[in-house]
Design an enzyme around this catalytic site. Structure first.
Site, PDB file in Angstrom:
ATOM      1  N   CYS A 310       0.796  -1.241   0.000  1.00 47.51           N
ATOM      2  CA  CYS A 310       0.000   0.000   0.000  1.00 47.51           C
ATOM      3  C   CYS A 310       0.826   1.288   0.000  1.00 47.51           C
ATOM      4  O   CYS A 310       0.568   2.183  -0.819  1.00 47.51           O
ATOM      5  CB  CYS A 310      -0.961   0.023   1.189  1.00 47.51           C
ATOM      6  SG  CYS A 310      -1.514  -1.562   1.778  1.00 47.51           S
ATOM      7  N   ARG A 339       6.555 -11.365   5.510  1.00 46.88           N
ATOM      8  CA  ARG A 339       6.071 -11.185   6.875  1.00 46.88           C
ATOM      9  C   ARG A 339       6.632 -12.279   7.764  1.00 46.88           C
ATOM     10  O   ARG A 339       6.726 -13.433   7.362  1.00 46.88           O
ATOM     11  CB  ARG A 339       4.539 -11.205   6.918  1.00 46.88           C
ATOM     12  CG  ARG A 339       3.925 -10.077   6.095  1.00 46.88           C
ATOM     13  CD  ARG A 339       2.410 -10.117   6.116  1.00 46.88           C
ATOM     14  NE  ARG A 339       1.855  -9.131   5.189  1.00 46.88           N
ATOM     15  CZ  ARG A 339       0.561  -8.997   4.923  1.00 46.88           C
ATOM     16  NH1 ARG A 339      -0.319  -9.793   5.518  1.00 46.88           N
ATOM     17  NH2 ARG A 339       0.149  -8.094   4.063  1.00 46.88           N
ATOM     18  N   GLN A 357       0.854 -10.822  -3.265  1.00 46.33           N
ATOM     19  CA  GLN A 357      -0.534 -10.364  -3.172  1.00 46.33           C
ATOM     20  C   GLN A 357      -1.002  -9.826  -4.524  1.00 46.33           C
ATOM     21  O   GLN A 357      -0.242  -9.154  -5.224  1.00 46.33           O
ATOM     22  CB  GLN A 357      -0.666  -9.258  -2.130  1.00 46.33           C
ATOM     23  CG  GLN A 357      -0.474  -9.714  -0.698  1.00 46.33           C
ATOM     24  CD  GLN A 357      -0.682  -8.571   0.276  1.00 46.33           C
ATOM     25  OE1 GLN A 357      -0.108  -7.491   0.125  1.00 46.33           O
ATOM     26  NE2 GLN A 357      -1.509  -8.797   1.284  1.00 46.33           N
ATOM     27  N   ASP A 359      -2.583  -7.250  -5.305  1.00 42.33           N
ATOM     28  CA  ASP A 359      -2.995  -5.980  -4.705  1.00 42.33           C
ATOM     29  C   ASP A 359      -3.501  -5.009  -5.762  1.00 42.33           C
ATOM     30  O   ASP A 359      -2.979  -4.954  -6.876  1.00 42.33           O
ATOM     31  CB  ASP A 359      -1.795  -5.331  -4.007  1.00 42.33           C
ATOM     32  CG  ASP A 359      -1.970  -5.286  -2.500  1.00 42.33           C
ATOM     33  OD1 ASP A 359      -3.109  -5.378  -2.045  1.00 42.33           O
ATOM     34  OD2 ASP A 359      -0.954  -5.154  -1.801  1.00 42.33           O
ATOM     35  N   HIS A 361      -5.241  -0.799  -5.725  1.00 42.08           N
ATOM     36  CA  HIS A 361      -5.745   0.345  -4.972  1.00 42.08           C
ATOM     37  C   HIS A 361      -6.457   1.289  -5.920  1.00 42.08           C
ATOM     38  O   HIS A 361      -5.984   1.555  -7.028  1.00 42.08           O
ATOM     39  CB  HIS A 361      -4.603   1.061  -4.245  1.00 42.08           C
ATOM     40  CG  HIS A 361      -3.957   0.209  -3.206  1.00 42.08           C
ATOM     41  ND1 HIS A 361      -2.843  -0.562  -3.473  1.00 42.08           N
ATOM     42  CD2 HIS A 361      -4.285  -0.029  -1.915  1.00 42.08           C
ATOM     43  CE1 HIS A 361      -2.507  -1.226  -2.375  1.00 42.08           C
ATOM     44  NE2 HIS A 361      -3.368  -0.926  -1.420  1.00 42.08           N
ATOM     45  N   LYS A 441     -15.300  -2.706   5.405  1.00 43.20           N
ATOM     46  CA  LYS A 441     -14.766  -3.632   4.410  1.00 43.20           C
ATOM     47  C   LYS A 441     -15.792  -4.701   4.050  1.00 43.20           C
ATOM     48  O   LYS A 441     -16.756  -4.939   4.773  1.00 43.20           O
ATOM     49  CB  LYS A 441     -13.492  -4.294   4.915  1.00 43.20           C
ATOM     50  CG  LYS A 441     -13.684  -5.149   6.170  1.00 43.20           C
ATOM     51  CD  LYS A 441     -12.397  -5.863   6.542  1.00 43.20           C
ATOM     52  CE  LYS A 441     -12.601  -6.759   7.776  1.00 43.20           C
ATOM     53  NZ  LYS A 441     -11.420  -7.596   8.053  1.00 43.20           N
ATOM     54  N   HIS A 487      -8.592  -0.377  -0.862  1.00 41.37           N
ATOM     55  CA  HIS A 487      -7.719  -1.537  -1.028  1.00 41.37           C
ATOM     56  C   HIS A 487      -8.583  -2.701  -1.509  1.00 41.37           C
ATOM     57  O   HIS A 487      -9.710  -2.860  -1.042  1.00 41.37           O
ATOM     58  CB  HIS A 487      -7.098  -1.976   0.304  1.00 41.37           C
ATOM     59  CG  HIS A 487      -6.348  -0.931   1.036  1.00 41.37           C
ATOM     60  ND1 HIS A 487      -4.974  -0.930   1.107  1.00 41.37           N
ATOM     61  CD2 HIS A 487      -6.758   0.133   1.763  1.00 41.37           C
ATOM     62  CE1 HIS A 487      -4.583   0.096   1.850  1.00 41.37           C
ATOM     63  NE2 HIS A 487      -5.645   0.754   2.258  1.00 41.37           N
TER      64      HIS A 487
END
Length: 613
Positions: A310, A339, A357, A359, A361, A441, A487
């Site tokens: 992000c 992680r 991911q 991902d 945005h 969310k 997101h």
């Protein structure tokens, strides 16, 4: 418009779910009581309820094996048959600490010390046969537990009597190792897993499903089909994609990129590390530090390997000032993040330390939220459906007690999510207060071929990062305003989604995803030249083809192709060479007869059109 996907109706109602939780919680205590009787000197640790059963961790002076489980079950049934009362008692901290110390139960003592001072401390006893036939009401106020009772610190809930458990509706499943508190530097304990249900029929149904789940286990199939490995020499939790797994990943990524480009997204690539100050600005260092790897020194500056994509997308947005006319901006990236996960928590592809991911945005105006969310839902439906997932559960999570952002913007965002879901025609549940601190969310769980639910897709509105990074756009009136940030991920991560795909298809992938779509089986060396020519022609046509080069007899070649779940095989014998044909067989459709090359290509193309290729 009503979605072709349907919401799962398999969840238990609240009353049944509470009853099952109590049965499983009590079953765990009964198991611990039985273990401590059968194996003197055993210390108990934790024993929680799980989604399908329970477990307990033990520090046992001997090694408990799978052969011991039947013996423990017999003792558990004796306790159940005795119909012993389950008694709750509130205790004073100093009194119970002294009692635990006297019993020499170090894990109970640690658990006691972690209970906040403001909380009431309770323990649950399993009573004695002498009082088993008394009225249930007596056990609440009138009967003081005796020293003959087994007990453990517990918040509950439990059933009233052990006899309320069906002695034929539980089973101990396996023994595994587990570190105390999940910390590999601490004592390794023995964990016994069990399952419990209200009836024997429910247990049998679950055991059949469990057996099927074990058959589909992505770790086992990943090894058997040579798709991936976790190389311990490189450190745990890091995935090595083998050629067959890598080609499936390539197909998934290629499909993902094309789908996003067609839906108005632009692609990004961002670094794997950044100055640690970036993670301090984003808040990840404060709120997520325990899940981040240690930083590294680069020319006297601290650099951090990224746990999230992000902030990189935010910096890309801030590279130049945007006008309201440019919004919405939809940016997508297959970004690999890292992680820290404890070794005890790692699990094949489902829980790893490095993963990619999917991902994306979206930066938009407040009035664009509902339309953008609907667009994400449409894309999610298309992608999940094409991969074979058509049933799922949806949750809309609202504002928690601790959050950022004012009431108006929360109301605007939550209403927009509701409007998008309603416009889509999807059923959903409200998770009151379950949203992230930075925004509401939507979470989507997909149902696989044997009815299991997997959390994959998520859509989150974020008020936090735009504020922390002071993101702006020029509004229509010339003022500078803060954009809305959304997101979203559809797969969640490529690694986990690949693991779900393996288990959903039991490794028997549809033609468009299969790493090898067709294998040619030459009957003899004399047939190899023609088979090689056919393989080259099919590869030039875009098909993934292999030639069996083992030299084994035809029966062994066919058997190997079956074990490797090859969708289509073509036998090449003397007659096929002479007639320039192939004897073709499909795993799904059986014998397809004798085809020439053009007919085979047409069949493969038609099959791909039917399966999403």
């Amino acid at each position: 418009m009503v979605s072709s996907l349907t919401q799962s109706q398999d969840s238990l109602n609240e009353q049944d779910s509470d009853k099952l939780t109590r049965i499983r919680h009590t079953s765990a205590h009964i198991m611990a009581m039985a273990v401590q009787k059968l194996f003197p000197g055993t210390k108990v640790a934790i024993g929680p309820v799980t989604e399908t059963g329970f477990y307990y961790d033990f520090d046992c002076p001997v090694s408990i094996t799978s052969d011991d489980l039947a013996k423990i079950e017999v003792e558990m049934r004796r306790i159940i048959k005795a119909n012993l009362p389950i008694i709750r008692e509130e205790v004073e901290r100093a009194e119970i600490r002294a009692e635990i110390t006297e019993l020499n139960e170090p894990y109970k003592l640690e658990i006691l010390e972690r209970i906040p001072a403001s909380e009431i401390i309770t323990r649950y006893f399993i009573g004695t046969p002498e009082i088993a036939n008394s009225e249930p009401s007596l056990f609440v106020t009138d009967i003081k537990p005796t020293n003959n009772c087994w007990w453990d610190l517990c918040a509950g809930p439990h059933i009233n009597f052990t006899g309320e458990i069906d002695a034929n509706a539980f089973k101990l499943l396996n023994v595994a190792g587990a570190y105390w508190q999940g910390d590999e530097t601490k004592q390794q304990l023995q964990r016994i897993y069990g399952t419990a249900w209200t009836t024997k029929v429910e247990l049998e149904t679950y055991l059949q499903q469990r057996e099927e789940a074990l058959r589909r286990d992505h770790r086992k199939l990943g090894q058997e089909l040579n798709l991936f490995s976790i190389q311990e020499e490189a450190g745990g939790g890091l995935v090595f994609w083998h050629p067959k797994g890598a080609i499936i990943r390539y197909i998934i990524e290629d499909y993902w990129r094309k789908s996003h480009l067609e839906s108005g997204y632009q692609l990004l690539y961002t670094p794997h590390v950044a100055n640690l100050d970036l993670w301090k600005t984003s808040g990840h260092f404060d709120f997520y530090q325990e899940n981040m790897f240690d930083s590294m020194d680069v020319e006297n500056q601290a650099y951090q390997i990224k746990p999230m994509n992000c902030p990189f997308h935010v910096l890309t947005y801030k590279h130049q000032l945007h006008s309201y006319r440019e919004l919405p901006l939809r940016w997508a990236e297959l970004g690999t993040v890292y992680r820290y996960e404890r070794s005890g928590a790692l699990h094949g592809l489902m829980r790893v330390r490095g993963f990619t991911q999917d991902d994306a945005h979206i930066f938009c105006l407040p009035e664009q939220i509902a339309e953008e969310i609907l667009g994400v839902l449409n894309l999610t439906e298309k992608i999940l459906s094409d991969f074979g997932f058509k049933q799922y559960e949806v949750n809309l999570s609202t504002r928690p007690d601790k959050s950022v952002g004012n009431d108006d913007v929360w109301e605007l965002a939550t209403t927009a999510l509701e409007q998008a879901l309603n416009a889509k025609g999807w059923n959903y549940s409200i998770d009151e207060g379950g949203g992230a601190f930075y925004g509401p969310k939507i979470d989507i769980k997909i149902k696989d071929a044997i009815g299991r639910l997997w959390q994959c897709s998520t859509i989150q509105v974020d008020f936090n990062l735009p504020q922390r990074f002071e993101m702006e756009y020029i509004a229509s009136d010339g003022s500078r305003q803060q954009p809305i940030m959304i997101h979203r991920a559809i797969f969640g991560s490529l690694e986990r989604f690949f693991g779900i795909l393996i288990e959903n298809y039991a490794g028997d992938f549809p033609l468009w995803l299969a790493p090898v779509q067709l294998r040619l089986l030459p009957v003899s060396d004399d047939c190899r030249e023609y088979a090689t020519s056919v393989a080259n022609d099919l590869q030039k046509s875009g098909f993934r083809v292999e030639l069996d080069r083992s030299g084994e007899r035809l029966g062994k070649q066919i058997r190997t192709a079956e074990l490797e779940k090859i969708p289509v095989v073509a036998v090449v014998g003397k007659k096929e060479v002479e007639n320039k044909t192939l004897s073709v067989r499909s795993r799904k459709s059986g014998d397809l007869g004798v085809l020439n090359l053009a007919e085979l290509v047409k069949y493969l193309q038609n099959s791909l059109n039917l399966t999403g290729g």
